[in-house]
Design an enzyme around this catalytic site. Structure first.
Site, PDB file in Angstrom:
ATOM      1  N   MET A   1      46.916  34.254  41.569  1.00  0.00           N
ATOM      2  CA  MET A   1      45.444  34.253  41.493  1.00  0.00           C
ATOM      3  C   MET A   1      44.974  33.039  40.706  1.00  0.00           C
ATOM      4  O   MET A   1      45.541  32.732  39.648  1.00  0.00           O
ATOM      5  CB  MET A   1      44.961  35.513  40.786  1.00  0.00           C
ATOM      6  CG  MET A   1      45.428  36.791  41.451  1.00  0.00           C
ATOM      7  SD  MET A   1      44.872  38.219  40.503  1.00  0.00           S
ATOM      8  CE  MET A   1      45.474  39.545  41.537  1.00  0.00           C
TER       9      MET A   1
ATOM     10  N   HIS B   1      56.740  41.395  45.622  1.00  0.00           N
ATOM     11  CA  HIS B   1      55.422  40.874  45.973  1.00  0.00           C
ATOM     12  C   HIS B   1      54.897  40.047  44.803  1.00  0.00           C
ATOM     13  O   HIS B   1      54.808  40.527  43.664  1.00  0.00           O
ATOM     14  CB  HIS B   1      54.491  42.045  46.285  1.00  0.00           C
ATOM     15  CG  HIS B   1      53.172  41.634  46.846  1.00  0.00           C
ATOM     16  ND1 HIS B   1      52.997  41.216  48.150  1.00  0.00           N
ATOM     17  CD2 HIS B   1      51.947  41.576  46.279  1.00  0.00           C
ATOM     18  CE1 HIS B   1      51.732  40.928  48.357  1.00  0.00           C
ATOM     19  NE2 HIS B   1      51.063  41.132  47.227  1.00  0.00           N
TER      20      HIS B   1
ATOM     21  N   GLY C   1      46.006  49.719  45.964  1.00  0.00           N
ATOM     22  CA  GLY C   1      45.678  51.142  45.815  1.00  0.00           C
ATOM     23  C   GLY C   1      46.664  52.095  46.454  1.00  0.00           C
ATOM     24  O   GLY C   1      46.340  53.274  46.673  1.00  0.00           O
TER      25      GLY C   1
ATOM     26  N   SER D   1      54.616  44.940  43.480  1.00  0.00           N
ATOM     27  CA  SER D   1      53.938  43.731  42.979  1.00  0.00           C
ATOM     28  C   SER D   1      54.204  43.550  41.498  1.00  0.00           C
ATOM     29  O   SER D   1      53.871  44.422  40.691  1.00  0.00           O
ATOM     30  CB  SER D   1      52.431  43.845  43.200  1.00  0.00           C
ATOM     31  OG  SER D   1      51.780  42.824  42.462  1.00  0.00           O
TER      32      SER D   1
ATOM     33  N   ASP E   1      48.028  46.217  51.125  1.00  0.00           N
ATOM     34  CA  ASP E   1      48.105  45.794  49.726  1.00  0.00           C
ATOM     35  C   ASP E   1      46.884  46.266  48.952  1.00  0.00           C
ATOM     36  O   ASP E   1      45.770  45.813  49.204  1.00  0.00           O
ATOM     37  CB  ASP E   1      48.197  44.254  49.693  1.00  0.00           C
ATOM     38  CG  ASP E   1      48.387  43.711  48.289  1.00  0.00           C
ATOM     39  OD1 ASP E   1      48.515  44.509  47.344  1.00  0.00           O
ATOM     40  OD2 ASP E   1      48.406  42.476  48.147  1.00  0.00           O
TER      41      ASP E   1
ATOM     42  N   MET F   1      44.171  43.672  53.105  1.00  0.00           N
ATOM     43  CA  MET F   1      43.813  44.056  51.736  1.00  0.00           C
ATOM     44  C   MET F   1      43.109  45.409  51.790  1.00  0.00           C
ATOM     45  O   MET F   1      42.137  45.585  52.523  1.00  0.00           O
ATOM     46  CB  MET F   1      42.850  43.034  51.113  1.00  0.00           C
ATOM     47  CG  MET F   1      43.458  41.739  50.620  1.00  0.00           C
ATOM     48  SD  MET F   1      44.838  41.848  49.460  1.00  0.00           S
ATOM     49  CE  MET F   1      44.301  43.050  48.260  1.00  0.00           C
TER      50      MET F   1
ATOM     51  N   ASP G   1      51.867  38.042  43.346  1.00  0.00           N
ATOM     52  CA  ASP G   1      50.413  37.889  43.449  1.00  0.00           C
ATOM     53  C   ASP G   1      49.939  36.701  42.629  1.00  0.00           C
ATOM     54  O   ASP G   1      49.902  36.751  41.399  1.00  0.00           O
ATOM     55  CB  ASP G   1      49.727  39.160  42.918  1.00  0.00           C
ATOM     56  CG  ASP G   1      49.686  40.266  43.958  1.00  0.00           C
ATOM     57  OD1 ASP G   1      49.364  39.966  45.123  1.00  0.00           O
ATOM     58  OD2 ASP G   1      49.978  41.417  43.604  1.00  0.00           O
TER      59      ASP G   1
ATOM     60  N   HIS H   1      51.875  36.121  47.872  1.00  0.00           N
ATOM     61  CA  HIS H   1      50.490  36.366  48.291  1.00  0.00           C
ATOM     62  C   HIS H   1      49.594  35.422  47.506  1.00  0.00           C
ATOM     63  O   HIS H   1      49.342  35.634  46.319  1.00  0.00           O
ATOM     64  CB  HIS H   1      50.153  37.845  47.999  1.00  0.00           C
ATOM     65  CG  HIS H   1      48.753  38.228  48.346  1.00  0.00           C
ATOM     66  ND1 HIS H   1      48.186  39.410  47.918  1.00  0.00           N
ATOM     67  CD2 HIS H   1      47.788  37.607  49.089  1.00  0.00           C
ATOM     68  CE1 HIS H   1      46.952  39.497  48.377  1.00  0.00           C
ATOM     69  NE2 HIS H   1      46.687  38.408  49.075  1.00  0.00           N
TER      70      HIS H   1
ATOM     71  N   MET I   1      46.265  34.165  46.484  1.00  0.00           N
ATOM     72  CA  MET I   1      44.823  34.422  46.414  1.00  0.00           C
ATOM     73  C   MET I   1      44.200  33.219  45.722  1.00  0.00           C
ATOM     74  O   MET I   1      43.709  33.298  44.587  1.00  0.00           O
ATOM     75  CB  MET I   1      44.573  35.724  45.635  1.00  0.00           C
ATOM     76  CG  MET I   1      44.978  36.961  46.425  1.00  0.00           C
ATOM     77  SD  MET I   1      45.190  38.407  45.371  1.00  0.00           S
ATOM     78  CE  MET I   1      46.863  38.126  44.817  1.00  0.00           C
TER      79      MET I   1
HETATM   80  C1  DX5 Z   1      45.297  42.783  44.401  1.00  0.00           C
HETATM   81  C2  DX5 Z   1      46.732  42.329  44.593  1.00  0.00           C
HETATM   82  C3  DX5 Z   1      47.621  43.482  44.817  1.00  0.00           C
HETATM   83  C4  DX5 Z   1      47.610  44.433  43.681  1.00  0.00           C
HETATM   84  C5  DX5 Z   1      48.352  45.681  44.017  1.00  0.00           C
HETATM   85  O1  DX5 Z   1      44.514  41.746  44.032  1.00  0.00           O
HETATM   86  O2  DX5 Z   1      46.854  41.477  45.707  1.00  0.00           O
HETATM   87  O3  DX5 Z   1      48.937  43.104  45.190  1.00  0.00           O
HETATM   88  O4  DX5 Z   1      48.103  43.888  42.525  1.00  0.00           O
HETATM   89  O5  DX5 Z   1      48.279  46.491  42.900  1.00  0.00           O
HETATM   90  P1  DX5 Z   1      47.959  48.037  42.982  1.00  0.00           P
HETATM   91  O6  DX5 Z   1      49.073  48.628  43.801  1.00  0.00           O
HETATM   92  O7  DX5 Z   1      47.946  48.444  41.576  1.00  0.00           O
HETATM   93  O8  DX5 Z   1      46.633  48.181  43.693  1.00  0.00           O
HETATM   94 ZN    ZN Z   2      49.013  41.142  46.740  1.00  0.00          ZN
END
Ligand code: DX5
Ligand code: ZN
Length: 220
Positions: A36, A32, A176, A7, A174, A136, A34, A65, A67
């Site tokens: 937001m 990936h 942690g 990501s 996705d 998630m 992300d 992705h 969000m």
């Molecule tokens: C969370 C995102 C993930 C996240 C993953 O809101 O959708 O893609 O950035 O990052 P790590 O691998 O650091 O949890």
């Molecule tokens: Zn993500």
């Protein structure tokens, strides 16, 4: 085939193209992306122009992705020639079938994401129509959080549903994911692994990508 999707949320935005080239050299399969909006999740990341700035700078396909609320308004912006998946959140879609059809009408594979507390039963009526289910494993909004272990049982249950019904969507996890838990995630049935801070937070992201892939190869 198992795929690694680092990501870029955790990348150094001031040198994004170089960072992406590093993970490509390490053998990563997807980028990936992300996105937001500060409404669906309590953080704002970046939009389509930033993703598009990477078009042609790498051969890796985009795994988008979203969000965001009202994703239909922005789907076309993310549908580039390099986009392989666009994933929307079940929790953000009032008319989920319509949104999934909309993504497919753009010639892009369609994914649906569920937050850790959202049961798989909310996907009963859409599983046959999607190309990917994103589980998630943290509450979305930030990189660098700790994986919520109950999501691994959810992955196993989703794999069972998929096998029993001979469905062919991919299962993505996705949040942690680290070198220490990726094997357990794979054993639970996930096929696409997102890793943000554990890849881009490493001193050498290229090397860290290789370390992930070495572990994944055990399950390839
Ligand atoms: C969370 C995102 C993930 C996240 C993953 O809101 O959708 O893609 O950035 O990052 P790590 O691998 O650091 O949890
Ligand atoms: Zn993500």
């Amino acid at each position: 085939m198992l795929q690694l999707a680092p990501s870029i949320l955790s990348a150094d935005f001031s040198r994004l193209a170089e960072s992406v080239k590093e993970i490509e050299a390490g053998g990563a399969h997807l980028i990936h992306v992300d996105v937001m909006d500060g409404h669906f999740v309590p953080n704002i990341s970046f939009g389509a122009p930033v993703m598009k700035s990477l078009c042609g700078k790498t051969e890796m396909p985009f795994d988008v992705h979203l969000m965001i609320e009202e994703p239909d308004r922005y789907l076309a912006d993310f549908a580039t020639e390099q986009t392989e998946y666009i994933t929307v959140h079940q929790e953000a879609c009032v008319h989920l079938n319509r949104t999934i059809s909309h993504i497919k009408s753009l010639g892009i594979k369609a994914g649906v994401a569920v937050n850790p507390a959202t049961p798989l039963t909310t996907l009963d009526c859409i599983l046959a129509d999607v190309d990917m289910v994103l589980l998630m494993s943290v509450n979305p909004g930030f990189g660098g959080q700790k994986l919520i272990p109950s999501v691994l049982a959810k992955a196993k249950e989703l794999r069972r549903i998929k096998q029993e019904n001979t469905m062919d969507f991919k299962i993505e996890i996705d949040g942690g994911i680290t070198l220490g838990n990726v094997e357990e995630a794979v054993d639970s049935g996930v096929e696409i692994i997102v890793a943000g801070s554990s890849v881009f937070g490493a001193e050498r992201p290229e090397q860290r990508t290789r370390e992930f892939l070495d572990i994944l190869k055990g399950g390839l």
